[in-house]
Design a protein around this motif. Structure first.
Motif, short mmCIF file in Angstrom:
data_model
loop_
_atom_site.label_atom_id
_atom_site.label_comp_id
_atom_site.label_asym_id
_atom_site.label_seq_id
_atom_site.Cartn_x
_atom_site.Cartn_y
_atom_site.Cartn_z
N ALA A 14 25.90 -31.28 -22.69
CA ALA A 14 26.96 -32.22 -22.32
C ALA A 14 27.03 -33.40 -23.29
CB ALA A 14 26.73 -32.72 -20.90
N SER A 15 25.90 -33.72 -23.91
CA SER A 15 25.88 -34.85 -24.85
C SER A 15 26.28 -34.44 -26.27
CB SER A 15 24.48 -35.47 -24.88
OG SER A 15 23.53 -34.56 -25.41
N GLY A 16 26.57 -33.15 -26.45
CA GLY A 16 27.06 -32.69 -27.74
C GLY A 16 26.03 -32.04 -28.63
N VAL A 17 24.81 -31.86 -28.15
CA VAL A 17 23.77 -31.19 -28.94
C VAL A 17 24.12 -29.71 -29.08
CG1 VAL A 17 21.32 -30.52 -28.95
CG2 VAL A 17 22.00 -32.82 -28.22
N SER A 18 23.76 -29.10 -30.20
CA SER A 18 24.08 -27.69 -30.43
C SER A 18 23.41 -26.80 -29.38
CB SER A 18 23.63 -27.26 -31.83
OG SER A 18 22.23 -27.12 -31.89
N GLY A 19 24.04 -25.65 -29.13
CA GLY A 19 23.54 -24.74 -28.11
C GLY A 19 22.13 -24.26 -28.36
N VAL A 20 21.82 -23.93 -29.60
CA VAL A 20 20.49 -23.41 -29.94
C VAL A 20 19.43 -24.46 -29.66
CG1 VAL A 20 19.01 -22.63 -31.81
CG2 VAL A 20 21.36 -21.80 -31.67
N VAL A 21 19.70 -25.70 -30.09
CA VAL A 21 18.73 -26.78 -29.87
C VAL A 21 18.54 -27.04 -28.38
CG1 VAL A 21 18.29 -29.25 -30.20
CG2 VAL A 21 19.20 -27.88 -32.09
N ALA A 22 19.63 -27.04 -27.61
CA ALA A 22 19.55 -27.32 -26.18
C ALA A 22 18.74 -26.24 -25.45
CB ALA A 22 20.95 -27.42 -25.58
N ILE A 23 19.00 -24.99 -25.78
CA ILE A 23 18.28 -23.89 -25.11
C ILE A 23 16.82 -23.87 -25.51
CG2 ILE A 23 18.10 -21.37 -24.98
CD1 ILE A 23 21.17 -21.28 -25.13
N VAL A 24 16.55 -24.10 -26.81
CA VAL A 24 15.16 -24.15 -27.26
C VAL A 24 14.41 -25.30 -26.59
CG1 VAL A 24 13.68 -24.62 -29.25
CG2 VAL A 24 15.57 -23.00 -29.46
N ALA A 25 15.10 -26.45 -26.42
CA ALA A 25 14.47 -27.59 -25.76
C ALA A 25 14.16 -27.27 -24.30
CB ALA A 25 15.39 -28.81 -25.84
N GLY A 26 15.08 -26.57 -23.63
CA GLY A 26 14.85 -26.19 -22.24
C GLY A 26 13.66 -25.26 -22.10
N ILE A 27 13.61 -24.24 -22.95
CA ILE A 27 12.48 -23.31 -22.90
C ILE A 27 11.19 -24.02 -23.31
CG2 ILE A 27 11.50 -21.22 -23.94
CD1 ILE A 27 14.34 -20.12 -24.12
N GLY A 28 11.30 -24.94 -24.27
CA GLY A 28 10.13 -25.71 -24.69
C GLY A 28 9.56 -26.54 -23.56
N ALA A 29 10.45 -27.11 -22.73
CA ALA A 29 9.98 -27.90 -21.58
C ALA A 29 9.22 -27.01 -20.60
CB ALA A 29 11.17 -28.57 -20.89
N GLY A 30 9.72 -25.79 -20.40
CA GLY A 30 9.01 -24.85 -19.55
C GLY A 30 7.65 -24.50 -20.11
N MET A 31 7.58 -24.34 -21.43
CA MET A 31 6.30 -24.04 -22.09
C MET A 31 5.31 -25.19 -21.91
SD MET A 31 7.61 -22.24 -25.63
CE MET A 31 5.93 -21.91 -26.20
N VAL A 32 5.81 -26.42 -22.01
CA VAL A 32 4.93 -27.58 -21.85
C VAL A 32 4.31 -27.60 -20.45
CG1 VAL A 32 4.90 -30.10 -21.67
CG2 VAL A 32 6.06 -29.01 -23.59
N PHE A 33 5.12 -27.35 -19.43
CA PHE A 33 4.59 -27.35 -18.07
C PHE A 33 3.65 -26.17 -17.85
CE2 PHE A 33 7.47 -30.68 -17.00
CZ PHE A 33 6.91 -31.28 -15.88
N GLY A 34 3.99 -25.02 -18.39
CA GLY A 34 3.11 -23.87 -18.27
C GLY A 34 1.78 -24.11 -18.97
N LEU A 35 1.85 -24.70 -20.16
CA LEU A 35 0.64 -25.00 -20.91
C LEU A 35 -0.22 -26.03 -20.18
CD1 LEU A 35 -0.97 -24.59 -23.55
CD2 LEU A 35 0.37 -26.46 -24.54
N GLY A 36 0.44 -27.04 -19.62
CA GLY A 36 -0.30 -28.05 -18.86
C GLY A 36 -1.00 -27.45 -17.66
#
Length: 316
Positions: A87-109
């Motif tokens: 919604a803020s205009g970030v590219s689709g690839v970056v947004a999806i990678v960031a979302g999956i990355g956040a899931g990885m961070v919680f899983g890793l934690g």
């Protein structure tokens, strides 16, 4: 006859769930004529795909004798994060990678706390559930995120060669999980950890590393499901995913995976997710009260656990 069924169920944990799915499907066919309509089957596919993807990560966790109660909240956080970036205009690839990355961070934690600090999985993931839910609400101020680009809807609503995109992604997720659990050494170690973690350590295998990987997988699958749900709704909902962890556990248990770990299959989890989806859909078609549905599903889960205990090797 009973002995032969028991023998089959001991050889394959997915046998009894498959028989249960067949019985439920046949029953729903007779109880409601709309059940086999194309529109209803597509609806079941959409509903099942989200829960099935989360259930993949839950299967990994339960096979090691653990559990992940944070998947629903992680799903909401990753979905709102991806939606907010888009919604803020970030590219689709970056947004999806960031979302999956956040899931990885919680899983890793989760994995590091459980494997490294030897904290109980139920406590760790309960705490991370609260953290993820809180972060999602802080990020959105408690409001849904809207104004997403039209192309994003393809992930949750589109089709690939006539097959719904969420179903295709679900199938790919299960293929990867099947290869990991059935065709790679990591799968043998995951089953062994659930069976006897002390024996795994004594054999020189670093059980902690594989437990971290297990929760990392759970975080990733929760993130994928969260992104798909946001795409389907075309909004990021900070309150999404409530109760999804229970549905994921139900799918895994109904699929024949032992809640104590060490025994089960990813195919069984898929069957369990389908069984749960067909049951939910059929009860809705029959206008059964949601309160009654909860009672029915709870009773079925208890029955599945009882049958699992009776059919495991060495059971009396």
């Amino acid at each position: 006859m009973r002995d032969s069924l028991m023998a089959l169920s001991r050889r394959s944990t997915a046998f009894l769930p498959a028989m249960g799915l067949i019985v439920v499907v046949i029953g729903m066919m007779f109880l409601n004529s709309r059940f086999l309509s194309l529109g209803n089957l597509e609806n079941i596919g959409r509903q099942v795909s989200i829960n099935a993807i989360i259930s993949v990560g839950m299967t990994f966790a339960i096979l090691t004798g653990g559990i992940d109660l944070s998947v629903g909240a992680t799903m909401a956080l990753t979905g709102t994060l991806t939606a907010g970036l888009l919604a803020s205009g970030v590219s689709g690839v970056v947004a999806i990678v960031a979302g999956i990355g956040a899931g990885m961070v919680f899983g890793l934690g989760n994995g590091l706390c459980i494997a490294g600090l030897r904290m109980p999985p139920i406590i760790v993931t309960l705490a991370s559930m609260s953290i993820a839910r809180g972060l999602g609400l802080i990020y959105t101020n408690g409001y849904p995120v809207t104004g997403l680009p039209d192309w994003f809807g393809f992930l949750g609503r589109g089709t690939i060669l006539g097959v719904q995109t969420p179903i295709v992604i679900m199938a790919l997720t299960f293929v990867v999980a099947y290869v990991m659990l059935e065709k790679m050494p990591i799968g043998r170690y995951i089953f062994a950890i659930g069976g006897n973690e002390d024996a795994v350590r004594l054999s020189g295998i670093d059980a902690r590393r594989y437990k971290v990987i297990v929760y990392l997988v759970s975080g990733v699958t929760a993130a994928i499901a969260g992104i798909l749900l946001s795409s389907r709704l075309m909004s990021g909902q900070p309150n999404a995913g409530m109760g999804f962890e229970l549905d994921a556990i139900a799918a895994v248990v109904l699929g024949g995976t032992a809640i104590s770990g060490g025994r089960g299959s990813i195919i069984g989890t898929l069957i369990g997710a389908l069984l749960l989806g067909v049951l939910n859909n059929g009860l809705n078609l029959m206008n059964i009260s949601p309160y009654v549905q909860n009672v029915i599903k709870g009773a079925i889960i208890l029955l599945a656990i009882f049958i699992s205990r009776q059919t495991r090797p060495g059971a009396r």
